[in-house]
Design an enzyme around this catalytic site. Structure first.
Site, PDB file in Angstrom:
ATOM      1  N   HIS A 255      10.461  -5.285  -7.386  1.00 27.15           N
ATOM      2  CA  HIS A 255       9.440  -4.490  -6.694  1.00 27.15           C
ATOM      3  C   HIS A 255       8.158  -4.425  -7.532  1.00 27.15           C
ATOM      4  O   HIS A 255       7.063  -4.714  -7.038  1.00 27.15           O
ATOM      5  CB  HIS A 255      10.004  -3.087  -6.430  1.00 27.15           C
ATOM      6  CG  HIS A 255       9.070  -2.179  -5.701  1.00 27.15           C
ATOM      7  ND1 HIS A 255       9.133  -1.982  -4.342  1.00 27.15           N
ATOM      8  CD2 HIS A 255       8.037  -1.406  -6.133  1.00 27.15           C
ATOM      9  CE1 HIS A 255       8.185  -1.129  -3.976  1.00 27.15           C
ATOM     10  NE2 HIS A 255       7.497  -0.760  -5.047  1.00 27.15           N
ATOM     11  N   GLU A 256       8.312  -4.059  -8.800  1.00 27.52           N
ATOM     12  CA  GLU A 256       7.122  -3.918  -9.657  1.00 27.52           C
ATOM     13  C   GLU A 256       6.474  -5.273  -9.925  1.00 27.52           C
ATOM     14  O   GLU A 256       5.249  -5.359 -10.084  1.00 27.52           O
ATOM     15  CB  GLU A 256       7.470  -3.192 -10.963  1.00 27.52           C
ATOM     16  CG  GLU A 256       8.013  -1.766 -10.780  1.00 27.52           C
ATOM     17  CD  GLU A 256       7.157  -0.870  -9.893  1.00 27.52           C
ATOM     18  OE1 GLU A 256       5.928  -1.088  -9.817  1.00 27.52           O
ATOM     19  OE2 GLU A 256       7.723   0.049  -9.251  1.00 27.52           O
ATOM     20  N   HIS A 259       4.050  -5.830  -7.136  1.00 27.37           N
ATOM     21  CA  HIS A 259       2.769  -5.141  -7.396  1.00 27.37           C
ATOM     22  C   HIS A 259       1.950  -5.906  -8.440  1.00 27.37           C
ATOM     23  O   HIS A 259       0.751  -6.123  -8.279  1.00 27.37           O
ATOM     24  CB  HIS A 259       3.034  -3.732  -7.926  1.00 27.37           C
ATOM     25  CG  HIS A 259       3.423  -2.735  -6.879  1.00 27.37           C
ATOM     26  ND1 HIS A 259       2.636  -2.441  -5.790  1.00 27.37           N
ATOM     27  CD2 HIS A 259       4.521  -1.937  -6.759  1.00 27.37           C
ATOM     28  CE1 HIS A 259       3.228  -1.501  -5.046  1.00 27.37           C
ATOM     29  NE2 HIS A 259       4.380  -1.179  -5.613  1.00 27.37           N
ATOM     30  N   GLU A 285       1.798  -2.116  -1.430  1.00 32.85           N
ATOM     31  CA  GLU A 285       3.219  -1.920  -1.170  1.00 32.85           C
ATOM     32  C   GLU A 285       3.785  -3.074  -0.331  1.00 32.85           C
ATOM     33  O   GLU A 285       4.971  -3.396  -0.444  1.00 32.85           O
ATOM     34  CB  GLU A 285       3.422  -0.566  -0.473  1.00 32.85           C
ATOM     35  CG  GLU A 285       4.843  -0.046  -0.499  1.00 32.85           C
ATOM     36  CD  GLU A 285       5.365   0.326  -1.890  1.00 32.85           C
ATOM     37  OE1 GLU A 285       4.581   0.344  -2.876  1.00 32.85           O
ATOM     38  OE2 GLU A 285       6.572   0.595  -1.997  1.00 32.85           O
TER      39      GLU A 285
END
Ligand code: ZN
Length: 490
Positions: A255-256, A259, A285
């Site tokens: 997820h990170e 980003h 997101e």
């Protein structure tokens, strides 16, 4: 030197100082000695003072008035600087400082209240934060809907009415899908066992590499709540490790990385300018979600991950790649938004959206929030909240004044659904690549069609350009029904 050159030179220093302030925040969550907390808050407040003075510097108005660049990049720079300046000067300095001061204290009070399950300890400061943000929203809205003014900070151009309509269309299909999934006799196996910290972190690093994270411009550290930080040439990520639940570490890392890759994928010519960071929280997101969910939790990639897990952890009780795909995507009732599966996640957001909208309008008093939360949770999730840390105290957002932020998580999911549909059409052998642990076709397409533009286009515009159609909830819901229909044999 033209006025535009002066404006951009001044802005560049402001952007550089903002990166420094961000790095102080990163340090606070990763490296800072515990005893430095008080001094750090003073350091950050001093930086905030410098930044606010620069963002409201009257010379900006003069430079803007005299700037008329002909090229689209220059025009976009001017548009974003004007937007930030107009916002900054609408809020009196006294109010901006008061918000900064109260929210920095409120976060600590919230953390203590959550640990002690003590709503009463949090209510006075929450009431203060809500009052200040309502006051700020009234300054920004100038007669319009104050909640819209706050949403606009995170997702420019989006309104509460649009979001409400979107959520009304999504809810029935999500609720029906969840009911079918939970009633299915074909329930995936849970993951059980012990997974050592070092091996988890090695695999997390390999996953970050597999998703294209550039270690020359980043690093991975541990933090209580995973986050990514920075823009331009220095974009860092964090993760956490739970030895009984490796998916926590592995999927928060992916997820990170999503980003971080967005920031790192932006055209380097935009570095240290308003175009040099992600255009909105929703679009941000969308990148973290598509990396984590559509790609990372898809059948093709989890097949590869299953092999990686067996190499590193031996036989962990899940024999086949198909069973493993089910385990990764298991849907269970739960209280916590950050632990929610793809089917239920947006239902958590819808509930927060309605509650914070009512708080900002003054229709719901802070003292009535706990009862409103618990009633709503029971109605939406069929489970009674057993303690406040599983209820209204679970998220940090409201303590730091982030009202209008929650909807951007759902918008990110919706954009990710649209982008994934377009990506699949553009990269026909996507699954074959992902099954080898190769994400380059997918991440290259995202970088080329979306990430590199940074702040050049408005949020909906950049998604529309990448997809070839305006974003709607349809592709996300179709994807969820197909994916979970297959896992649960609906
Ligand atoms: Zn995120």
């Amino acid at each position: 030197m033209t006025a535009y050159d002066d404006l951009m030179a001044f802005q560049r220093q402001t952007e550089a100082l903002a990166q420094v302030a961000g790095r102080l925040g990163w340090d606070q969550e990763t490296m800072m000695p515990r005893g430095a907390a008080e001094q750090r808050s003073e350091e950050l407040a001093a930086m905030e003072g410098v930044l606010h003075a620069r963002r409201t510097d009257p010379r900006i108005a003069d430079w803007l008035a005299a700037s008329d660049p002909a090229d689209p990049v220059g025009r976009a720079q001017v548009r974003l600087i004007r937007r930030s300046y107009d916002r900054a000067v609408k809020v009196p300095a006294r109010l901006a400082e008061e918000i900064a001061r109260v929210t920095s204290v409120a976060q600590g009070i919230w953390a203590g209240a959550r640990a002690a399950d003590d709503v009463a300890a949090f209510l006075p400061v929450l009431t203060e934060v809500i009052g200040l943000r309502r006051e700020e929203a009234a300054c920004l809205a100038r007669g319009g809907d104050p909640y819209d003014a706050l949403i606009d900070d995170y997702e420019p151009g989006m309104t509460a009415v649009d979001i409400g309509a979107l959520f009304d269309r999504m809810r029935p299909r999500l609720v029906a899908l969840r009911a079918a999934v939970l009633a299915s006799p074909h329930q995936p196996q849970p993951l059980e066992g012990h997974f050592g910290t070092e091996a988890q972190l090695r695999l997390a690093r390999d996953l970050a590499t597999a998703f294209g994270y550039n270690w020359d411009n980043g690093r991975l550290d541990l933090a209580v709540h995973p986050f990514s930080s920075g823009s331009g040439a220095d974009v860092r990520i964090t993760t956490r490790v739970v030895e009984t639940d490796p998916f926590n570490c592995l999927y928060s890392t992916i997820h990170e990385v999503g980003h971080a890759c967005y920031e790192l994928g932006i055209d380097p010519d935009y570095a240290l300018t308003p175009l040099g960071s992600g255009v909105s929280m929703g679009v941000h997101e969308s990148q973290s979600r598509i990396y984590e969910n559509q790609l990372g939790r898809g059948r093709a990639f989890t097949g590869w991950l299953h092999g990686q897990m067996r190499d590193r952890f031996g036989d962990f009780g899940i024999a086949s790649p198909d069973a493993f795909h089910g385990t990764v995507n298991r849907v269970r009732p739960g209280y916590i938004r950050t632990e929610a599966d793809e089917v239920q996640y947006n239902l958590h957001i819808m509930m927060r959206f309605d509650l914070e909208r009512a708080l900002m309008r003054g229709d719901l008093a802070p003292r009535d929030l706990e009862a409103a939360w618990n009633d709503r949770f029971l109605a939406d999730f069929g489970v009674a909240v057993d303690r406040p840390s599983h209820g209204m105290l679970q998220d940090v957002h409201w303590s730091v004044g982030l009202f209008g932020y929650f909807p951007t998580y759902a918008l990110g999911n919706i954009y990710a659904g649209c982008l994934y549909q377009a990506l699949r059409a553009a990269v026909p052998d996507l699954d074959a690549q992902l099954a080898q642990g190769d994400t380059s076709g997918a991440t290259g397409w995202l970088r080329e069609n979306l990430q590199r533009h940074g702040g050049l286009y408005a949020p909906r515009e950049v998604v529309t350009r990448a997809c070839g159609f305006a974003p709607t909830e349809g592709p996300l819901l179709d994807y969820l029904e197909a994916k979970f229909g297959e896992i649960y044999r609906l």
